[in-house]
Write an enzyme that holds these catalytic residues in place. Structure first.
Site, PDB file in Angstrom:
ATOM      1  N   GLU A 147       0.841  -1.203   0.000  1.00  0.00           N
ATOM      2  CA  GLU A 147       0.000   0.000   0.000  1.00  0.00           C
ATOM      3  C   GLU A 147       0.871   1.246   0.000  1.00  0.00           C
ATOM      4  O   GLU A 147       1.795   1.362   0.793  1.00  0.00           O
ATOM      5  CB  GLU A 147      -0.922  -0.028   1.236  1.00  0.00           C
ATOM      6  CG  GLU A 147      -1.617   1.274   1.564  1.00  0.00           C
ATOM      7  CD  GLU A 147      -2.499   1.840   0.437  1.00  0.00           C
ATOM      8  OE1 GLU A 147      -3.270   1.088  -0.165  1.00  0.00           O
ATOM      9  OE2 GLU A 147      -2.383   3.062   0.171  1.00  0.00           O
ATOM     10  N   ARG A 206     -17.290   3.522   5.869  1.00  0.00           N
ATOM     11  CA  ARG A 206     -16.174   2.883   5.157  1.00  0.00           C
ATOM     12  C   ARG A 206     -15.030   2.495   6.079  1.00  0.00           C
ATOM     13  O   ARG A 206     -14.405   1.460   5.910  1.00  0.00           O
ATOM     14  CB  ARG A 206     -15.582   3.853   4.140  1.00  0.00           C
ATOM     15  CG  ARG A 206     -16.326   3.930   2.897  1.00  0.00           C
ATOM     16  CD  ARG A 206     -15.851   5.119   2.101  1.00  0.00           C
ATOM     17  NE  ARG A 206     -16.742   5.267   0.994  1.00  0.00           N
ATOM     18  CZ  ARG A 206     -16.572   4.633  -0.165  1.00  0.00           C
ATOM     19  NH1 ARG A 206     -15.535   3.895  -0.388  1.00  0.00           N
ATOM     20  NH2 ARG A 206     -17.465   4.756  -1.112  1.00  0.00           N
ATOM     21  N   TYR A 241     -28.386   8.951   3.678  1.00  0.00           N
ATOM     22  CA  TYR A 241     -28.674   7.764   4.476  1.00  0.00           C
ATOM     23  C   TYR A 241     -27.888   7.826   5.774  1.00  0.00           C
ATOM     24  O   TYR A 241     -27.000   8.667   5.924  1.00  0.00           O
ATOM     25  CB  TYR A 241     -28.387   6.472   3.704  1.00  0.00           C
ATOM     26  CG  TYR A 241     -26.999   6.325   3.114  1.00  0.00           C
ATOM     27  CD1 TYR A 241     -26.718   6.757   1.815  1.00  0.00           C
ATOM     28  CD2 TYR A 241     -25.970   5.722   3.838  1.00  0.00           C
ATOM     29  CE1 TYR A 241     -25.454   6.601   1.256  1.00  0.00           C
ATOM     30  CE2 TYR A 241     -24.694   5.552   3.284  1.00  0.00           C
ATOM     31  CZ  TYR A 241     -24.448   6.003   1.995  1.00  0.00           C
ATOM     32  OH  TYR A 241     -23.196   5.835   1.447  1.00  0.00           O
ATOM     33  N   ASP A 263     -11.684  -0.923  -8.869  1.00  0.00           N
ATOM     34  CA  ASP A 263     -11.697   0.325  -9.650  1.00  0.00           C
ATOM     35  C   ASP A 263     -10.579   0.372 -10.688  1.00  0.00           C
ATOM     36  O   ASP A 263     -10.697   1.069 -11.700  1.00  0.00           O
ATOM     37  CB  ASP A 263     -11.556   1.541  -8.728  1.00  0.00           C
ATOM     38  CG  ASP A 263     -12.879   1.953  -8.100  1.00  0.00           C
ATOM     39  OD1 ASP A 263     -13.877   1.233  -8.298  1.00  0.00           O
ATOM     40  OD2 ASP A 263     -12.909   2.983  -7.409  1.00  0.00           O
TER      41      ASP A 263
HETATM   42  C1  LIG Z   1     -19.378   9.093  -3.775  1.00  0.00           C
HETATM   43  C2  LIG Z   1     -19.112   7.634  -3.883  1.00  0.00           C
HETATM   44  C3  LIG Z   1     -19.989   6.780  -3.264  1.00  0.00           C
HETATM   45  C4  LIG Z   1     -19.796   5.400  -3.391  1.00  0.00           C
HETATM   46  N1  LIG Z   1     -20.686   4.588  -2.793  1.00  0.00           N
HETATM   47  C5  LIG Z   1     -20.567   3.260  -2.970  1.00  0.00           C
HETATM   48  C6  LIG Z   1     -21.519   2.395  -2.383  1.00  0.00           C
HETATM   49  O1  LIG Z   1     -22.448   2.857  -1.713  1.00  0.00           O
HETATM   50  N2  LIG Z   1     -21.380   1.050  -2.581  1.00  0.00           N
HETATM   51  C7  LIG Z   1     -20.342   0.530  -3.329  1.00  0.00           C
HETATM   52  O2  LIG Z   1     -20.277  -0.708  -3.511  1.00  0.00           O
HETATM   53  N3  LIG Z   1     -19.397   1.341  -3.875  1.00  0.00           N
HETATM   54  C8  LIG Z   1     -19.490   2.688  -3.704  1.00  0.00           C
HETATM   55  N4  LIG Z   1     -18.557   3.511  -4.247  1.00  0.00           N
HETATM   56  C9  LIG Z   1     -17.419   2.942  -4.993  1.00  0.00           C
HETATM   57  C10 LIG Z   1     -16.323   2.414  -4.096  1.00  0.00           C
HETATM   58  O3  LIG Z   1     -15.953   3.346  -3.131  1.00  0.00           O
HETATM   59  C11 LIG Z   1     -15.078   2.048  -4.914  1.00  0.00           C
HETATM   60  O4  LIG Z   1     -15.472   1.392  -6.084  1.00  0.00           O
HETATM   61  C12 LIG Z   1     -14.168   1.120  -4.113  1.00  0.00           C
HETATM   62  O5  LIG Z   1     -13.715   1.759  -2.954  1.00  0.00           O
HETATM   63  C13 LIG Z   1     -12.971   0.681  -4.975  1.00  0.00           C
HETATM   64  O6  LIG Z   1     -12.083  -0.072  -4.218  1.00  0.00           O
HETATM   65  P1  LIG Z   1     -10.642  -0.423  -4.778  1.00  0.00           P
HETATM   66  O7  LIG Z   1      -9.997  -1.225  -3.707  1.00  0.00           O
HETATM   67  O8  LIG Z   1     -10.760  -0.985  -6.142  1.00  0.00           O
HETATM   68  O9  LIG Z   1      -9.912   0.990  -4.958  1.00  0.00           O
HETATM   69  P2  LIG Z   1      -9.490   2.061  -3.878  1.00  0.00           P
HETATM   70  O10 LIG Z   1     -10.452   2.104  -2.763  1.00  0.00           O
HETATM   71  O11 LIG Z   1      -9.239   3.327  -4.634  1.00  0.00           O
HETATM   72  O12 LIG Z   1      -8.112   1.520  -3.299  1.00  0.00           O
HETATM   73  C14 LIG Z   1      -6.916   1.612  -4.017  1.00  0.00           C
HETATM   74  C15 LIG Z   1      -5.752   1.516  -3.035  1.00  0.00           C
HETATM   75  O13 LIG Z   1      -4.550   1.421  -3.769  1.00  0.00           O
HETATM   76  C16 LIG Z   1      -3.595   2.287  -3.223  1.00  0.00           C
HETATM   77  N5  LIG Z   1      -2.654   2.640  -4.282  1.00  0.00           N
HETATM   78  C17 LIG Z   1      -2.869   3.413  -5.367  1.00  0.00           C
HETATM   79  N6  LIG Z   1      -1.770   3.466  -6.133  1.00  0.00           N
HETATM   80  C18 LIG Z   1      -0.824   2.710  -5.528  1.00  0.00           C
HETATM   81  C19 LIG Z   1       0.533   2.374  -5.840  1.00  0.00           C
HETATM   82  N7  LIG Z   1       1.148   2.873  -6.933  1.00  0.00           N
HETATM   83  N8  LIG Z   1       1.217   1.573  -5.003  1.00  0.00           N
HETATM   84  C20 LIG Z   1       0.617   1.061  -3.897  1.00  0.00           C
HETATM   85  N9  LIG Z   1      -0.663   1.363  -3.541  1.00  0.00           N
HETATM   86  C21 LIG Z   1      -1.379   2.170  -4.352  1.00  0.00           C
HETATM   87  C22 LIG Z   1      -4.415   3.480  -2.723  1.00  0.00           C
HETATM   88  O14 LIG Z   1      -3.709   4.248  -1.764  1.00  0.00           O
HETATM   89  C23 LIG Z   1      -5.629   2.767  -2.153  1.00  0.00           C
HETATM   90  O15 LIG Z   1      -5.450   2.377  -0.819  1.00  0.00           O
HETATM   91  C24 LIG Z   1     -18.696   4.898  -4.132  1.00  0.00           C
HETATM   92  C25 LIG Z   1     -17.783   5.761  -4.724  1.00  0.00           C
HETATM   93  C26 LIG Z   1     -17.992   7.123  -4.626  1.00  0.00           C
HETATM   94  C27 LIG Z   1     -17.032   8.052  -5.307  1.00  0.00           C
END
Ligand SMILES: Cc1cc2nc3c(=O)[nH]c(=O)nc-3n(C[C@H](O)[C@H](O)[C@H](O)COP(=O)(O)OP(=O)(O)OC[C@H]3O[C@@H](n4cnc5c(N)ncnc54)[C@H](O)[C@@H]3O)c2cc1C
Length: 389
Positions: free
Chosen positions: A34, A108, A217, A297
């Site tokens: 991370e 979260r 909510y 994502d």
């Molecule tokens: C307003 C909003 C509301 C939302 N509500 C919902 C909801 O109600 N329900 C739902 O299911 N989803 C919701 N989402 C979507 C959800 O938050 C994301 O899709 C989810 O958090 C994605 O998780 P992830 O682990 O793929 O990415 P992230 O949460 O972005 O995690 C990526 C991680 O990688 C790390 N990282 C990045 N680059 C590097 C690197 N080069 N080296 C090492 N580490 C790195 C970052 O620091 C981070 O910790 C919402 C999003 C938004 C914007």
């Protein structure tokens, strides 16, 4: 490259940690890297639909997540000016029975903590913070990851769970340009006592109006109100979550809206409002190359209008774990993973776009009810643990 069986996970967000847990559960050795100096999540809510909760249960963390969860009971869509009810969906016992799993609203930070505590309980030394991936290389035997702090790590597979601006994605040759959607979002969090009694209920309310919508909510066992306010805006350059906003800005953007909406915005603590621009990307046709793949994502960023981004990451995690069990070759396992996930996540990306448009005009009850029914059929009933892959 040295041969070892460690699976390297880049990013300790919801997706990376869920994958770590899914793989540990299958007896695999993982190392999570991370970028941030310590683990954490943004202070905001997340809706957990039945397809998410089924995964959390399978991973053994649902009971912990439930300790801070709110059961919303129903979703209501309301008219921005009059407050008239335009559509209501039951999320109570009948809903839970239909989909075999509940609907929750959670903080979260609490959900993220449940995940990383479980990962560390399995292997206390597997999460490496302050490891910012800057480059990677691979050959037929393994993958090498290089970090900004000078560290180098090797493994048999590398999974980029590094979010919307994924370094891993760029490294495997995917360049998916982000488009500004013309929407700006504000997120606020406030204690429930700051609102009058009639606004303290657990229901999810979506206020819908021309060019704007507002979703509210409660989280943390109903003690905090979380909202996201979305409005058309001409320009924006920053894609991120952490730009502080003045409470006066969303209050101004929601001039003329129902007093309940304005009361929530007005009650936001001065340091409790964040703004960000909403960017959109098209679905990908592929996201794996050799011994490297993407999850969450990084693979399929989506607009937040269907509340499914985290849900898709959770589903990916279980499916990828299952694929690695079925296929002995990494190539076959990653091909199976893509086949199982590309269509569903791509549909979800496109549908999230449409949901945003639906909420920013005065839609008919039939359209709103139809949208809800479609979500139930295609989203909530999906079981990542048992679906054919
Ligand atoms: C307003 C909003 C509301 C939302 N509500 C919902 C909801 O109600 N329900 C739902 O299911 N989803 C919701 N989402 C979507 C959800 O938050 C994301 O899709 C989810 O958090 C994605 O998780 P992830 O682990 O793929 O990415 P992230 O949460 O972005 O995690 C990526 C991680 O990688 C790390 N990282 C990045 N680059 C590097 C690197 N080069 N080296 C090492 N580490 C790195 C970052 O620091 C981070 O910790 C919402 C999003 C938004 C914007």
């Amino acid at each position: 490259m040295t041969k070892n069986n460690v699976i390297m996970i880049i990013g300790a967000g919801i997706g990376g940690l869920a994958l770590a847990l899914a793989l540990q559960k299958r007896g695999r050795k993982v190392a999570v890297y991370e970028r941030a100096p310590e683990l954490g999540e943004v202070g905001a809510g997340v809706m957990l639909t039945p397809n998410s909760n089924r995964v959390l249960e399978h991973l053994g963390v649902l009971a912990e997540v439930e300790k801070g969860a709110t059961s919303p009971g129903q979703t209501q869509v309301r008219h921005f000016e009059t407050g008239a009810e335009m559509s209501t969906t039951d999320l109570g016992d009948a809903f839970k029975k239909r989909y075999g799993s509940p609907y929750y609203d959670v903080h979260r930070v609490h959900m993220h903590a449940a995940l990383h505590q479980a990962v560390r309980a399995n292997d206390s030394g597997c999460i490496h913070v302050a490891h910012d991936l800057i480059d990677l290389s691979q050959d037929a035997h393994g993958v090498r990851a290089m970090f900004a702090n000078g560290a180098v790590a090797e493994g048999s597979l590398l999974v980029g769970c590094d979010g919307v601006r994924s370094v891993v994605k760029g490294n495997i040759g995917i360049d998916d340009a982000a488009r500004f959607t013309g929407n700006l979002a504000w997120r606020g969090l406030l204690p429930i006592e700051a609102l009058p009694p009639h606004q303290r209920g657990p229901a999810i309310t979506i206020w819908t109006g021309p060019g704007r919508h507002f979703v509210e909510y409660t989280i943390k066992n109903g003690t905090m109100k979380n909202y996201v306010a979305i409005a058309n805006h001409d320009t924006w350059t920053e894609e991120g979550w952490s730009t502080r906003a003045k409470v006066a800005d969303p209050l101004h953007a929601f001039t003329g809206w129902h007093e309940d909406v304005r009361a929530i915005i007005a009650a936001t603590p001065a340091d409790g409002c964040i703004k960000w621009g909403l960017f959109d990307r098209d679905p990908l046709d592929w996201w794996s190359k050799g011994r490297v793949t993407l999850l969450g994502d990084a693979a399929h960023p989506m607009l937040p209008f269907m509340a499914q981004g985290a849900a898709m990451a959770l589903e990916d995690a279980v499916i990828l774990g299952r694929c690695l069990d079925i296929d002995t070759s990494v190539d076959d396992a990653l091909a199976r993973y893509e086949r199982a996930r590309l269509e569903r996540t791509g549909w979800c990306q496109l549908q999230s776009r449409e949901a945003g448009k639906l909420f920013q005009r005065i839609a008919s009850r039939g359209e709103l009810d139809g949208d809800r029914a479609e979500r139930g059929r295609r989203l909530y009933a999906y079981d990542a643990v048992t679906v054919d892959i």
